[in-house]
Design an enzyme around this catalytic site. Structure first.
Site, PDB file in Angstrom:
ATOM      1  N   GLY A 149       0.786  -1.230   0.000  1.00  0.00           N
ATOM      2  CA  GLY A 149       0.000   0.000   0.000  1.00  0.00           C
ATOM      3  C   GLY A 149       0.816   1.277   0.000  1.00  0.00           C
ATOM      4  O   GLY A 149       0.340   2.316   0.461  1.00  0.00           O
ATOM      5  N   ASN A 182       1.615   2.982  -2.635  1.00  0.00           N
ATOM      6  CA  ASN A 182       0.957   3.915  -3.564  1.00  0.00           C
ATOM      7  C   ASN A 182      -0.294   4.519  -2.935  1.00  0.00           C
ATOM      8  O   ASN A 182      -0.597   5.698  -3.150  1.00  0.00           O
ATOM      9  CB  ASN A 182       0.629   3.218  -4.886  1.00  0.00           C
ATOM     10  CG  ASN A 182       1.843   3.103  -5.770  1.00  0.00           C
ATOM     11  OD1 ASN A 182       2.277   4.076  -6.386  1.00  0.00           O
ATOM     12  ND2 ASN A 182       2.441   1.913  -5.812  1.00  0.00           N
ATOM     13  N   MET A 221      -4.121  -7.781  -6.943  1.00  0.00           N
ATOM     14  CA  MET A 221      -3.763  -9.035  -7.597  1.00  0.00           C
ATOM     15  C   MET A 221      -4.975  -9.832  -8.072  1.00  0.00           C
ATOM     16  O   MET A 221      -4.991 -11.061  -7.964  1.00  0.00           O
ATOM     17  CB  MET A 221      -2.917  -9.885  -6.650  1.00  0.00           C
ATOM     18  CG  MET A 221      -1.587  -9.245  -6.286  1.00  0.00           C
ATOM     19  SD  MET A 221      -0.547  -8.979  -7.722  1.00  0.00           S
ATOM     20  CE  MET A 221      -0.053 -10.657  -8.027  1.00  0.00           C
ATOM     21  N   ARG A 222      -5.972  -9.160  -8.570  1.00  0.00           N
ATOM     22  CA  ARG A 222      -7.110  -9.844  -9.183  1.00  0.00           C
ATOM     23  C   ARG A 222      -7.357  -9.182 -10.525  1.00  0.00           C
ATOM     24  O   ARG A 222      -7.295  -7.949 -10.642  1.00  0.00           O
ATOM     25  CB  ARG A 222      -8.403  -9.702  -8.351  1.00  0.00           C
ATOM     26  CG  ARG A 222      -8.345 -10.306  -6.995  1.00  0.00           C
ATOM     27  CD  ARG A 222      -8.029 -11.772  -6.995  1.00  0.00           C
ATOM     28  NE  ARG A 222      -9.029 -12.590  -7.669  1.00  0.00           N
ATOM     29  CZ  ARG A 222      -8.813 -13.858  -8.038  1.00  0.00           C
ATOM     30  NH1 ARG A 222      -7.636 -14.404  -7.843  1.00  0.00           N
ATOM     31  NH2 ARG A 222      -9.759 -14.549  -8.608  1.00  0.00           N
ATOM     32  N   HIS A 253       1.695   0.207 -13.231  1.00  0.00           N
ATOM     33  CA  HIS A 253       2.528  -0.950 -13.569  1.00  0.00           C
ATOM     34  C   HIS A 253       3.994  -0.533 -13.460  1.00  0.00           C
ATOM     35  O   HIS A 253       4.368   0.548 -13.940  1.00  0.00           O
ATOM     36  CB  HIS A 253       2.202  -1.419 -14.990  1.00  0.00           C
ATOM     37  CG  HIS A 253       2.942  -2.655 -15.366  1.00  0.00           C
ATOM     38  ND1 HIS A 253       2.596  -3.903 -14.909  1.00  0.00           N
ATOM     39  CD2 HIS A 253       4.042  -2.836 -16.147  1.00  0.00           C
ATOM     40  CE1 HIS A 253       3.440  -4.804 -15.379  1.00  0.00           C
ATOM     41  NE2 HIS A 253       4.322  -4.173 -16.138  1.00  0.00           N
TER      42      HIS A 253
HETATM   43  C1  GRF Z   1       3.621  -1.384  -7.405  1.00  0.00           C
HETATM   44  O1  GRF Z   1       4.929  -1.666  -7.731  1.00  0.00           O
HETATM   45  C2  GRF Z   1       2.782  -1.308  -8.627  1.00  0.00           C
HETATM   46  O2  GRF Z   1       3.478  -0.859  -9.753  1.00  0.00           O
HETATM   47  C3  GRF Z   1       2.337  -2.721  -8.829  1.00  0.00           C
HETATM   48  O3  GRF Z   1       2.169  -3.226  -7.534  1.00  0.00           O
HETATM   49  C4  GRF Z   1       2.971  -2.516  -6.621  1.00  0.00           C
HETATM   50  C5  GRF Z   1       2.097  -2.034  -5.511  1.00  0.00           C
HETATM   51  O4  GRF Z   1       2.841  -1.574  -4.427  1.00  0.00           O
HETATM   52  N1  GRF Z   1       1.159  -2.798  -9.660  1.00  0.00           N
HETATM   53  P1  GRF Z   1       2.131  -0.939  -3.171  1.00  0.00           P
HETATM   54  O5  GRF Z   1       1.175  -1.969  -2.585  1.00  0.00           O
HETATM   55  O6  GRF Z   1       1.425   0.298  -3.600  1.00  0.00           O
HETATM   56  O7  GRF Z   1       3.243  -0.648  -2.209  1.00  0.00           O
END
Ligand code: GRF
Length: 227
Positions: A12, A14, A90-91, A109
Site C-alpha cells: 500500500g 501507492n 492481484m485480481r 505498472h
Molecule cells: C507497485 O509496484 C505497482 O506498480 C504494482 O504493484 C505494486 C504495488 O505496491 N502494480 P504498493 O502496494 O502500492 O506498495
C-alpha cells in the site's frame, strides 16, 4: 472533490502516496474506501490508521470471478466512488466490472508499457525480465484499465535508468520512488477533468479555470487531434 476507491493487495505504498497528496491538497479528492482481496494486506492497516473504511473480501470466499466482481462493484458504488485506483491489486477484473466503471479505473505498472506487461508480469518478475533483457531504461506507467491485463490507454509514464550494478531490489526501489509521484499526478489530472481518451491515447488537457465536471471525456478517434 472526487471520491476515490483504492484496490490493493500488498504493502500500500501507492495508497500512502495518494493519501498524502490528498492531505496536501494536491488532489482535489479523498479516498473514501480501500478494498483488498488479501485480508493481511498492509494497505488495509494504512487505511484504518487514516480512518478510512477498509474492506477485506477474500476472493476464495466467492464461487467465481463474476460474483466477486459484482460484490466489489456494489461496495464501490455504496461509497459513491468516482475513480477506482488499482495499486498492486492481484485480481483481474472481468469485462462486466470494467464496463461498469469504464474510463474510471486506473492501474499502475512498474515498467514502461506496453513492454514488460500482461498476464503473469507483476512484482519482481517484471524487474527480472527488464534486467534479463539488457534494457537501459525502465520506469512506471499509470494507465486506464480495460479487460486486457496492463492493456488500457496510457495516462502517464516516468522513466528511470537501469544501472549495470542493478539488482531486482535496487531497480524496484528506484521505480517505486517514481510511482509515488506519478500516481498522485494522474489522479490529480483526473480530478481536474483534464484526461481525454482518444482511441488508444490519453490526451492531457491544459490547466484551465476550475471545472464543474470531473473525470474524463471520451471521444472517438479522428474527432480529436493529438499533437
Ligand atoms: C507497485 O509496484 C505497482 O506498480 C504494482 O504493484 C505494486 C504495488 O505496491 N502494480 P504498493 O502496494 O502500492 O506498495
Amino acid at each position: 472533490m472526487i471520491r476515490i476507491g483504492v484496490l490493493a493487495s500488498g504493502t500500500g505504498t501507492n495508497l500512502h502516496a495518494i493519501l498524502d497528496a490528498c492531505a496536501r491538497g494536491e488532489i482535489s479528492g479523498r479516498v473514501v474506501v480501500v478494498v483488498s482481496n488479501n485480508p493481511k494486506a498492509r494497505a488495509l492497516d494504512r487505511a484504518r490508521r487514516a480512518g478510512i473504511p477498509a474492506v477485506a473480501m477474500h476472493h476464495r470466499a466467492f464461487p467465481d470471478r463474476d460474483t466477486f466482481d459484482a460484490k466489489l462493484a456494489e461496495i464501490l458504488n455504496s461509497y459513491e466512488v468516482d475513480l477506482v485506483c488499482m495499486t498492486g491489486f492481484m485480481r483481474i477484473l472481468g469485462p462486466w466490472f470494467v464496463n461498469q466503471f469504464a474510463g474510471r479505473i486506473m492501474n499502475i505498472h512498474p515498467a514502461l508499457l506496453p513492454s514488460f506487461g500482461g498476464l503473469g508480469m507483476y512484482g519482481d518478475r517484471v524487474h527480472k525480465a527488464v534486467l534479463d533483457s539488457g534494457s537501459k531504461f525502465s520506469g512506471c506507467t499509470v494507465h486506464f484499465a480495460n479487460e486486457a491485463p496492463d492493456g488500457g490507454p496510457i495516462i502517464l509514464q516516468a522513466v528511470v535508468p537501469v544501472h549495470d550494478t542493478d539488482t531486482i531490489e535496487t531497480l524496484a526501489a528506484r521505480i517505486a520512488q517514481e510511482e509515488h509521484k506519478l500516481y498522485p499526478q494522474a489522479v490529480r489530472l483526473f480530478g481536474e477533468g483534464r484526461l481525454q481518451i482518444v482511441g488508444r491515447r490519453v490526451r492531457v488537457l491544459p490547466q484551465g479555470p476550475p471545472r464543474e465536471t470531473v473525470g474524463i471525456t471520451e471521444i472517438s478517434e479522428g474527432e480529436g487531434q493529438l499533437g
